[in-house]
Write an enzyme that holds these catalytic residues in place. Sequence first.
Site, mmCIF file in Angstrom:
data_model
loop_
_atom_site.group_PDB
_atom_site.id
_atom_site.type_symbol
_atom_site.label_atom_id
_atom_site.label_comp_id
_atom_site.label_asym_id
_atom_site.label_seq_id
_atom_site.Cartn_x
_atom_site.Cartn_y
_atom_site.Cartn_z
ATOM 1 N N LYS A 1 -9.259 -3.836 -9.766
ATOM 2 C CA LYS A 1 -10.186 -4.735 -9.374
ATOM 3 C C LYS A 1 -9.301 -5.657 -8.183
ATOM 4 C CE LYS A 1 -12.428 -8.526 -11.076
ATOM 5 N NZ LYS A 1 -12.608 -9.528 -10.054
ATOM 6 N N ASP B 1 -14.247 -6.673 -5.460
ATOM 7 C CA ASP B 1 -15.389 -7.323 -5.967
ATOM 8 C C ASP B 1 -15.254 -8.800 -5.035
ATOM 9 O OD1 ASP B 1 -16.987 -8.916 -7.681
ATOM 10 O OD2 ASP B 1 -15.139 -9.570 -9.175
ATOM 11 N N LYS C 1 -18.127 -9.990 -4.201
ATOM 12 C CA LYS C 1 -19.795 -10.477 -4.353
ATOM 13 C C LYS C 1 -20.433 -11.061 -3.338
ATOM 14 C CE LYS C 1 -18.016 -12.413 -9.091
ATOM 15 N NZ LYS C 1 -16.538 -12.094 -8.869
ATOM 16 N N ASP D 1 -25.172 -12.736 1.426
ATOM 17 C CA ASP D 1 -25.232 -13.459 2.817
ATOM 18 C C ASP D 1 -26.566 -13.062 3.422
ATOM 19 O OD1 ASP D 1 -24.565 -14.936 5.509
ATOM 20 O OD2 ASP D 1 -22.717 -14.463 4.926
ATOM 21 N N THR E 1 -20.227 -14.647 -15.876
ATOM 22 C CA THR E 1 -19.791 -14.859 -17.529
ATOM 23 C C THR E 1 -19.156 -16.368 -17.685
ATOM 24 O OG1 THR E 1 -17.904 -13.607 -16.919
ATOM 25 C CG2 THR E 1 -19.481 -12.558 -17.991
ATOM 26 N N ARG F 1 -6.744 -11.936 -16.893
ATOM 27 C CA ARG F 1 -5.647 -12.779 -17.540
ATOM 28 C C ARG F 1 -5.089 -12.235 -18.792
ATOM 29 N NH1 ARG F 1 -8.793 -18.153 -16.176
ATOM 30 N NH2 ARG F 1 -10.666 -16.688 -16.702
HETATM 31 O O1 C5P Z 1 -8.911 -13.344 -16.304
HETATM 32 P P1 C5P Z 1 -10.544 -12.627 -16.688
HETATM 33 O O2 C5P Z 1 -10.398 -11.665 -17.506
HETATM 34 O O3 C5P Z 1 -11.356 -14.027 -17.088
HETATM 35 O O4 C5P Z 1 -10.879 -12.442 -15.206
HETATM 36 C C1 C5P Z 1 -12.341 -11.799 -15.030
HETATM 37 C C2 C5P Z 1 -12.566 -11.349 -13.701
HETATM 38 O O5 C5P Z 1 -13.697 -10.848 -13.514
HETATM 39 C C3 C5P Z 1 -12.312 -12.261 -12.786
HETATM 40 O O6 C5P Z 1 -11.577 -11.298 -11.196
HETATM 41 C C4 C5P Z 1 -13.909 -12.634 -12.309
HETATM 42 O O7 C5P Z 1 -13.500 -12.917 -10.868
HETATM 43 C C5 C5P Z 1 -14.361 -11.379 -12.428
HETATM 44 N N1 C5P Z 1 -15.837 -11.635 -13.050
HETATM 45 C C6 C5P Z 1 -16.508 -12.263 -13.830
HETATM 46 N N2 C5P Z 1 -17.658 -12.673 -14.094
HETATM 47 C C7 C5P Z 1 -18.565 -11.761 -13.439
HETATM 48 C C8 C5P Z 1 -18.194 -11.148 -12.220
HETATM 49 C C9 C5P Z 1 -16.766 -11.050 -11.981
HETATM 50 O O8 C5P Z 1 -15.496 -13.075 -14.616
HETATM 51 N N3 C5P Z 1 -19.801 -12.042 -13.469
#
Ligand code: C5P
Length: 249
Positions: A34, A61, A63, A66, A144, A227
């Site tokens: 991603k 991603d 998002k 606009d 989330t 992460r």
């Molecule tokens: O580090 P972590 O596992 O929390 O990363 C989650 C990834 O998913 C991040 O890149 C974040 O931008 C993305 N994301 C998210 N919630 C969403 C859509 C995308 O955490 N609803």
Amino acid sequence: MNKTPQLIVALDVDSLGQVRELVEKLEDVVDIFKVGSQLFTACGPAAVRFIQARGKKVFLDLKYHDIPNTVASAVKSATGLGEAVERNADKEKNKEKVQSSLFMYTVHTCGGVEMMKAAVLAGTQVAENIGVKLPLAVGVTVLTSEQKQDNILPLVLERAALAKEAGLQGVVASCHEARHIREKFGPDFVIVTPGIRPAGADVQDQKRVATPKEAMESGSNFLVVGRPIVQAEDPHKAAQQILKELQSS
Ligand code: C5P
């Protein structure tokens, strides 16, 4: 039995050097990476092309949210992000060059049906014109990291319905809503779930988290992990542990 979801690793880093290091470490176990706003802002399309040139799929991603015309134009550019990659054409291992295409991208469902329809139309036209596979268009329902826990489900279902009406192939939603989305929208609707944390891992800023096993049981097709893999001492081992948890379920 649930189908094993595919792992997507969020390359939330700032340089092509870090991208190279992570892709090299993970390429034997991970097929989809991603590229989000952090990496794209720092490195631009070069990050997408680097991953594609390694024969891997890219989930862009950004998002989009606009006015319809601007989102449609962004999706046109995104759909055109491709790299000629070599692949084995036959058993004799002759190489042929194929044009790779973007695998998936996100728009915000709260941008409205008109905006999402414009995105789908733009993506379809460009994919046809340049002869690449249509990228999956998925709508972000509720992040989330959203703190507010009350009444999220009806809002997520309402936004998922708008995404479906607009012709998107699926949505991004937490594990907590995925089961309900699967029940309501059927087996072909794509569900992408971030906020994945192996049992005992630090949840950081995420709120509606789930373990890989829980996300799989809720019917998600793709699990996004950032992460817990990217910042792990051994990213390959961290990815392998998640995959093992999915395969043993
Ligand atoms: O580090 P972590 O596992 O929390 O990363 C989650 C990834 O998913 C991040 O890149 C974040 O931008 C993305 N994301 C998210 N919630 C969403 C859509 C995308 O955490 N609803």
